[in-house]
Each structure stands twice: as C-alpha cells, then as structure tokens.
Design a protein around this motif. Structure first.
Motif, PDB file in Angstrom:
ATOM      1  N   VAL A   1      11.722  -2.463  -5.030  1.00  0.00           N
ATOM      2  CA  VAL A   1      12.219  -2.080  -3.707  1.00  0.00           C
ATOM      3  C   VAL A   1      12.546  -3.293  -2.845  1.00  0.00           C
ATOM      4  CG1 VAL A   1      10.995   0.118  -3.736  1.00  0.00           C
ATOM      5  CG2 VAL A   1       9.878  -1.897  -2.754  1.00  0.00           C
ATOM      6  N   GLY A   2      12.191  -4.522  -3.324  1.00  0.00           N
ATOM      7  CA  GLY A   2      12.593  -5.731  -2.607  1.00  0.00           C
ATOM      8  C   GLY A   2      11.551  -6.279  -1.643  1.00  0.00           C
ATOM      9  N   LYS A   3      10.258  -6.087  -1.899  1.00  0.00           N
ATOM     10  CA  LYS A   3       9.223  -6.630  -1.008  1.00  0.00           C
ATOM     11  C   LYS A   3       9.267  -8.155  -0.989  1.00  0.00           C
ATOM     12  CE  LYS A   3       5.746  -4.793  -3.104  1.00  0.00           C
ATOM     13  NZ  LYS A   3       6.515  -4.221  -4.240  1.00  0.00           N
ATOM     14  N   SER A   4       9.298  -8.746  -2.176  1.00  0.00           N
ATOM     15  CA  SER A   4       9.292 -10.204  -2.244  1.00  0.00           C
ATOM     16  C   SER A   4      10.571 -10.800  -1.658  1.00  0.00           C
ATOM     17  CB  SER A   4       9.135 -10.660  -3.695  1.00  0.00           C
ATOM     18  OG  SER A   4       7.901 -10.220  -4.219  1.00  0.00           O
ATOM     19  N   SER A   5      11.669 -10.102  -1.822  1.00  0.00           N
ATOM     20  CA  SER A   5      12.924 -10.588  -1.247  1.00  0.00           C
ATOM     21  C   SER A   5      12.845 -10.624   0.273  1.00  0.00           C
ATOM     22  CB  SER A   5      14.081  -9.697  -1.698  1.00  0.00           C
ATOM     23  OG  SER A   5      14.216  -9.728  -3.103  1.00  0.00           O
ATOM     24  N   LEU A   6      12.187  -9.618   0.874  1.00  0.00           N
ATOM     25  CA  LEU A   6      12.012  -9.612   2.321  1.00  0.00           C
ATOM     26  C   LEU A   6      11.164 -10.787   2.789  1.00  0.00           C
ATOM     27  CD1 LEU A   6      11.448  -5.825   3.079  1.00  0.00           C
ATOM     28  CD2 LEU A   6      13.364  -7.224   3.868  1.00  0.00           C
ATOM     29  N   LEU A   7      10.072 -11.089   2.053  1.00  0.00           N
ATOM     30  CA  LEU A   7       9.237 -12.219   2.437  1.00  0.00           C
ATOM     31  C   LEU A   7       9.988 -13.530   2.263  1.00  0.00           C
ATOM     32  CD1 LEU A   7       6.561 -13.326   3.380  1.00  0.00           C
ATOM     33  CD2 LEU A   7       5.724 -13.262   1.026  1.00  0.00           C
TER      34      LEU A   7
ATOM     35  N   VAL B   1      10.475   0.785   1.003  1.00  0.00           N
ATOM     36  CA  VAL B   1      11.053   1.708   0.040  1.00  0.00           C
ATOM     37  C   VAL B   1      12.526   1.357  -0.143  1.00  0.00           C
ATOM     38  CG1 VAL B   1       9.447   3.559   0.665  1.00  0.00           C
ATOM     39  CG2 VAL B   1      11.682   3.411   1.803  1.00  0.00           C
ATOM     40  N   SER B   2      13.121   1.982  -1.091  1.00  0.00           N
ATOM     41  CA  SER B   2      14.569   1.845  -1.293  1.00  0.00           C
ATOM     42  C   SER B   2      15.180   3.242  -1.236  1.00  0.00           C
ATOM     43  CB  SER B   2      14.855   1.196  -2.650  1.00  0.00           C
ATOM     44  OG  SER B   2      14.433   2.049  -3.703  1.00  0.00           O
ATOM     45  N   PRO B   3      16.473   3.347  -1.024  1.00  0.00           N
ATOM     46  CA  PRO B   3      17.090   4.680  -0.966  1.00  0.00           C
ATOM     47  C   PRO B   3      16.819   5.516  -2.209  1.00  0.00           C
ATOM     48  CG  PRO B   3      18.606   3.038  -0.135  1.00  0.00           C
ATOM     49  CD  PRO B   3      17.449   2.277  -0.705  1.00  0.00           C
ATOM     50  N   GLU B   4      16.678   4.835  -3.349  1.00  0.00           N
ATOM     51  CA  GLU B   4      16.462   5.583  -4.583  1.00  0.00           C
ATOM     52  C   GLU B   4      14.977   5.931  -4.796  1.00  0.00           C
ATOM     53  OE1 GLU B   4      17.873   2.635  -4.462  1.00  0.00           O
ATOM     54  OE2 GLU B   4      20.014   2.978  -4.852  1.00  0.00           O
TER      55      GLU B   4
ATOM     56  N   MET C   1      13.253   0.738   4.973  1.00  0.00           N
ATOM     57  CA  MET C   1      14.099   1.222   3.881  1.00  0.00           C
ATOM     58  C   MET C   1      15.025   0.072   3.527  1.00  0.00           C
ATOM     59  SD  MET C   1      16.380   4.711   3.453  1.00  0.00           S
ATOM     60  CE  MET C   1      14.957   5.716   3.024  1.00  0.00           C
ATOM     61  N   ASN C   2      14.630  -0.679   2.523  1.00  0.00           N
ATOM     62  CA  ASN C   2      15.371  -1.862   2.086  1.00  0.00           C
ATOM     63  C   ASN C   2      16.544  -1.445   1.183  1.00  0.00           C
ATOM     64  OD1 ASN C   2      15.774  -4.636   2.073  1.00  0.00           O
ATOM     65  ND2 ASN C   2      14.576  -4.925   0.198  1.00  0.00           N
ATOM     66  N   GLN C   3      17.434  -2.428   0.926  1.00  0.00           N
ATOM     67  CA  GLN C   3      18.635  -2.171   0.109  1.00  0.00           C
ATOM     68  C   GLN C   3      19.473  -1.067   0.753  1.00  0.00           C
ATOM     69  OE1 GLN C   3      16.979  -1.254  -3.757  1.00  0.00           O
ATOM     70  NE2 GLN C   3      16.012  -3.272  -3.981  1.00  0.00           N
TER      71      GLN C   3
ATOM     72  N   ARG D   1      15.970  -0.362   8.700  1.00  0.00           N
ATOM     73  CA  ARG D   1      16.879  -0.424   7.555  1.00  0.00           C
ATOM     74  C   ARG D   1      17.325  -1.862   7.360  1.00  0.00           C
ATOM     75  NH1 ARG D   1      19.834   4.761  10.126  1.00  0.00           N
ATOM     76  NH2 ARG D   1      19.031   3.624  11.928  1.00  0.00           N
ATOM     77  N   THR D   2      17.042  -2.401   6.175  1.00  0.00           N
ATOM     78  CA  THR D   2      17.365  -3.808   5.891  1.00  0.00           C
ATOM     79  C   THR D   2      18.102  -3.913   4.563  1.00  0.00           C
ATOM     80  OG1 THR D   2      15.266  -4.181   4.754  1.00  0.00           O
ATOM     81  CG2 THR D   2      15.310  -4.592   7.130  1.00  0.00           C
ATOM     82  N   SER D   3      18.737  -5.060   4.404  1.00  0.00           N
ATOM     83  CA  SER D   3      19.443  -5.343   3.144  1.00  0.00           C
ATOM     84  C   SER D   3      19.445  -6.849   2.955  1.00  0.00           C
ATOM     85  CB  SER D   3      20.874  -4.805   3.169  1.00  0.00           C
ATOM     86  OG  SER D   3      21.573  -5.185   2.002  1.00  0.00           O
TER      87      SER D   3
END
Length: 527
Positions: free
Chosen positions: A67-73, A162-165, A189-191, A219-221
């Motif tokens: 879901v991109g937790k590490s990418s956010l950090l 979370v992610s949309p999927e 809600m990432n991505q 909402r982030t991306s």
C-alpha cells in the motif's frame, strides 16, 4: 487524588499474587492482571523526555502489503530510509525516523534490536514527531505480526495506510477494530492516482461503521504527488504533536488503561462479594447437630467402660481409647462436607481446608485430655453438693454424737454416785447401764449407717464427669470451627476491602472530555 497507572498496576498485581498464594484467588483470575500490558509510549525515551508536556508524538505507518507505507516515509524524509518496493513483503524491519535532538538511548525490553533501524533528521518543523515504519501486518511472515503487536503499546497515532485496491484488507481491519480505542487514527488512501471517488466514499462509510463519525482521510500519491493531500496530512500531525494534544493523548491512554484495570479488578471484586458466609454458617450448624448427636451416642460405650475401670482400679492407667477411628471419621466427614458447602457458597475452599487441618489433627488429643480431666475432677468430689454436705455432717456425727452420749451417761453416773452416799435408793442399777450402752451405741451406729448409705458411687461420679467433659470438648470443637469460619470471613473481607480501594483509585482521576468536531474528536474512536 490521581494515582500513577504503573503504580496501580503493580499494587493490583501484588494483591493478586498474595491472594492467589493463599488460595483465595484462582490462577485464571490472577492471570488477568499479569497479562495486562504495562508498556507505554514514554518507555522509548530518556527520563528527561517522558513528560507528556515535552515528549514527542509517536506516529506509526501501518497497513497491508504493497500500500506504500515505506514510500510515504521516504517521501517525508526526502531520501530512501525505509525499504520499499519488491523487498518490502518479506522485510521484518522497523524503521525509526526522528529529530537528532531526541535521545532514544534504551529501547524497551522485548523489542528485537536486530529488527530496528534508526535514522535521524534535522528538520525543526518535525522535531516533535517520531515516525515509525511498521512491517506489513498481513505478510506471510508471522514474525511481522508479532513485531507490530510488540510496538503497538508505544504508539500515539496510527497512520492507517490503504490503497484503492486494498482498503478492505481484512487482517489490518481486524487490528483496527481491536486497537481502535487505544490510539489516535489518521487514514491515508495512498496511490490515489489509481483511485476512484466511490472507493473513497466506501472507505469512509466503512470507518463510520467502525465508530469514526468524522474520520480524517488523506489521499496521497507518491508517484504523482502534485495536488495530493500529503501536506495537509503533515499539518494535522504537527498540530497533534503540540504539547497540549500530546498531553491529552497521554491522559486518554492512561484513562483507558485505568478503565481496563478497573474492569478487571471489578470481576475479582464480584467474586469476593458473592461469598455467602451466612449460608455457610447455617449449613454448618445443621451438620454439627447431626454429627454431635452421632458422636455422643457412639462414645457412650467407651466412656462407660472407662468410668467402671476407674471405680474399680483407682490410680491404675486405663487402656481404653475414647476417641477412636470411627469418631475421627465422623469428624472428617463433617469437615469435608463443610468445605464442599463453602465452595458452593463461593468461599475459597483451599485456605478453609488448610485452616481446618489443625482441628482434624488435634481433636483426638484435646478431646481426650479435656474429657478425662473432667472425669478425674468428678472423682475428687463425687456426688452433688447436698450429698457432700450430708457426708460431712454424718462423718462429724459419728464422733460427736457418741462423745455426747458418753458425756451424758458419765454425768448420770457421777451424779448417782454423789447422791448414793446420802440416799441408798439413788443407786442407778442395771437398767441404767443397759440404756446407757444402747444410747452410746445408737449415737454412733445411726450416723455410721447414714454415712454409708449416702456415699456416692465412684462409677456414677466418673461417668457423670466424663459425660460432662465430652460435652464441653465437643462444644470447644464447634467453637474452633466457628472461629475458623470467622477468621476466613475476616481475611476475605479484608482482601475485598483492599480490592475496593484499588478500584476506587482507578476511578479517582476525572474523565477527559473530548469535544465532538475537534481534532482529537475526529482522530479518536468513541469508547
């Protein structure tokens, strides 16, 4: 007066350990206290930084795989400080990212050092926030779930990503429901570049069902950051990292812990309040009446034998056993039934059984000694008071009356001899002699005969004394058992009072009020 939670928990655990050691609290009940998690957020920091007015806010990224937790950090840090991408699903690493002014000198026990990576920054705007990148909760690696659970007690705010999927991920959702009231929550809600408004609305609706009336969802991306809500997320976190908000979060955490401790202690208090000693006492009295009657009937024969032996063989030791195996079995049956009925009245049976053991072991010696003592005392003073008075009177009469008769006869002899010189007819003669002998004889014989007739029977005296001693001994046994029940009641009541005071201390602090619509009101799940 406000009491420190750790102090309350320690006191409660010490109370439970003492009560369990005495057998007044079950191991299952005591375990409810030993399993309470005493870990807290301030345990991560040096002593000078544990004040909720100055310590930093602990924020953890949590979510499912991919879901991109590490990418956010990494986006927050501006560099790759947390593993991301294809490595992430198998990573067991926890990444701490904090300002260089903070001192994390000692990590709490239980946190694996080989699974922790610490990075620092010098961004003053985020100096009061510690960021933690958690492992994927839904990973196939069971160690990941254990690691997340080890860290949860040290977290203030869970950033649920979370992610949309994957916003309906069941494993992470179960954790949210289990931990909901213990933390503040922000939702990401990432991505979002792949998301649809219907997914956002459905996610918000799901959070509403979980208890969040107005959740903060961002909402982030990380791949297309332009125009997303990452900056708003940071601003909300900075507001939460303010001294007042951190203090409120700490206060609420303490309040929840106290409530949980209070509920646990109340379960134990209910056990103590349900102990029916009045009913147990009534049951014992009914049991005792039956047992006492049985013992008196069963011991009548050896008491009669002993009384007869003492009457015939004064001073000789008797080989007659008053309290035999039959009598001991009757007593054991009584005590066993008492313990059973006490257990049915919710009274702890183990300490009661231990307390009654002394009565089991010592009744034979005490009852025999007390019964024989009463019998020996009866032999020293046989009969009743009237008999003893008459015996004394007749014994005195045996000596006094013959002497008085002899005195009267002597006086008549002397008087007759004196007057015989002047009047020959004053001679007493044979009739006087016969009457004098009869008078003297009867004055001795009658008291002697009465003394023998009213002499009490030694066998009857011994029997009466032994029966009296037996009754006194049985009364003493009953009093001992009642005293044991009273002592048990007093001890259990004292433990119950100690428990009540602990419960009162848990509720001594006033509850924190969180306004609806405020920042804390939106990030905290209603209890």
């Amino acid at each position: 007066m406000a009491y420190d939670y750790s102090e309350l928990l320690t006191q409660a655990q010490q109370w439970a350990a003492a009560a369990q050691a005495e057998g007044r609290l079950s191991a299952e009940r005591a375990q409810l206290l030993t399993t309470i998690d005493a870990r807290s957020t301030e345990a991560l920091f040096a002593a000078s930084q544990t004040d909720p007015q100055t310590r930093p806010l602990i924020v953890a990224f949590m979510g499912g795989t991919g879901v991109g937790k590490s990418s956010l950090l990494n986006r927050l840090a501006g560099q790759a400080i947390a593993r991301a991408g294809i490595e992430r699903p198998t990573s067991r690493e926890v990444t701490l990212y904090h300002h260089q002014s903070l001192a994390i000198n000692k990590l709490p026990a239980g946190l694996p050092l080989d699974s922790i990576k610490i990075s620092q920054h010098n961004d003053a705007a985020n100096s009061h926030i510690v960021w933690i990148d958690m492992p994927d909760f839904d990973s196939v690696e069971l160690g990941n779930k254990r690691l997340v659970l080890e860290w949860l007690p040290h977290i203030d705010v869970l950033l649920y990503v979370v992610s949309p999927e994957r916003y309906r991920d069941n494993k992470a959702w179960q954790l949210l429901l289990a931990e909901g009231a213990k933390h503040a929550w922000l939702f990401v809600m990432n991505q979002w570049d792949r998301g649809q408004p219907v997914q956002y609305d459905d996610f918000k609706q799901q959070l509403g069902k979980a208890g969040f009336t107005d959740p903060l969802i961002f909402r982030t991306s990380c791949s297309e950051p332009d125009g997303d809500e990452f900056a708003a997320l940071l601003e909300q976190l900075r507001q939460l990292s303010g001294q007042h908000s951190v203090a409120q979060l700490e206060q609420r955490s303490q309040q929840l812990r106290r409530q949980h401790l209070k509920q646990t202690l109340q379960q134990m208090a209910d056990d103590f309040s349900g102990q029916d000693y009045a009913q147990c006492q009534q049951n014992f009295e009914a049991l005792w009446q039956h047992t006492e009657a049985s013992l008196q009937q069963g011991l009548a024969w050896p008491i009669k034998q002993l009384a007869q032996f003492w009457a015939e063989n004064l001073g000789q030791p008797a080989d007659i056993k008053l309290w035999d195996d039959w009598a001991q079995n009757r007593l054991n049956d009584l005590l066993d039934e008492l313990v059973l009925q006490a257990a049915q009245a919710n009274i702890p049976s183990k300490p009661l059984k231990v307390a009654l053991q002394g009565i089991r072991d010592n009744t034979e010696k005490n009852l025999t000694a007390q019964t024989e003592l009463a019998g020996r005392q009866a032999l020293l003073q046989p009969g009743n008071g009237a008999q003893r008075f008459l015996l004394t009177l007749t014994a005195i009469s045996e000596s006094v009356l013959p002497l008085a008769a002899m005195g009267a006869v002597g006086y008549q002899v002397f008087s007759g001899y004196y007057h015989s010189a002047a009047d020959a007819t004053a001679y007493l003669g044979a009739d006087f002699a016969i009457h004098s002998v009869l008078l003297i004889g009867l004055s001795w014989l009658i008291p002697f005969f009465l003394h023998k007739k009213i002499q009490p029977s030694l066998q009857k005296a011994a029997l009466k004394g032994l029966q009296k001693g037996l009754q006194q001994a049985l009364t003493a046994v009953m009093a001992e058992i009642k005293q044991v029940l009273l002592s048990e009641q007093q001890r259990n009541e004292m433990l119950g009072q100690q428990l009540t005071r602990l419960i009162e201390r848990c509720g001594a602090e006033s509850a924190m009020v969180v306004e609806n619509g405020s920042l804390l009101g939106r990030v905290l799940l209603a209890k």
